[in-house]
Write an enzyme that holds these catalytic residues in place. Sequence first.
Site: not given
Length: 292
Positions: A160, A209, A280
């Site tokens: 990520r 998310s 994130e």
Amino acid sequence: MVIEEGIPLARYTTIGTGGVARGFAQPASLDELHEALAWARERELSVATVGLGSNLLVADEGVDALVLKLAGTLATAETQDHMLVAGGGAANAVCLHRARAAELGGFEFACAIPGTVGGGVWMNAGAYGNDWASILARALVVDEEGARWQTPTELGLRYRHSDLRHGQVVAQVEFSLEPRPVDEIKAIVAGLQRQRKAAQPTNRRTYGSVFKNPDHELSAGRMLEACGLKGYRIGGAQISPRHANFIENADAARTADAVALMAEARRRAYDQFGVVLEHEVEFLGDLELPPL
């Protein structure tokens, strides 16, 4: 190409929050992209790209920057042999359709990622055990110094994350895919979409998310659920009752409400599990989480 000033960014984010941008443009070609970057450089402004507005929180006070939303040839996709070639602004859903029509597999996991391929490069997007680094051949990165192709290694792709910074724009990507029958692709996508619909608040306004999964036996969502945060609300934002790693715009939420929820979630996760959760979602503007 028109560069507009004072454009509200809430309309361009999936959570529906955020203030205005100092400048906003939708370049439709590489020439227009270079023109936009030159405009920003003359005014000493930073540059950011919004994609489809997912995985993004914009400050309520706005952003003193040029915000780009790629369009035209910078948002199209086509297949060439075993390659999927797309502009950075191309929606993942469009790219998946092109790949399926050409009987090319490997991009199915992107059906769970409601964004663009350029945004996927920026954060090495992933789902269900796959990510951009596993299929990306190279990406064309444009900034005020010019344009250059970079490999996943040169981009620094990892969980990520990438080494890209604001001011660098992913203008085009090339994915290396593999032959796969259309029916098999459809079956894989249908299975992944069922999983996503069963677990995530797909019918609510969220930015995806919130936190990266930590190095722990529990995922971020399970950890926050164990902290009793499902349904917890601050202002117009609430932690999803369905999945604790999502924040919903429940009622005229502000970005400040979402950030306050994130801060509370990090505090509880640290107090209960000793884990420091990393966000994130990308922040745009003067935003930061308070220290633990």
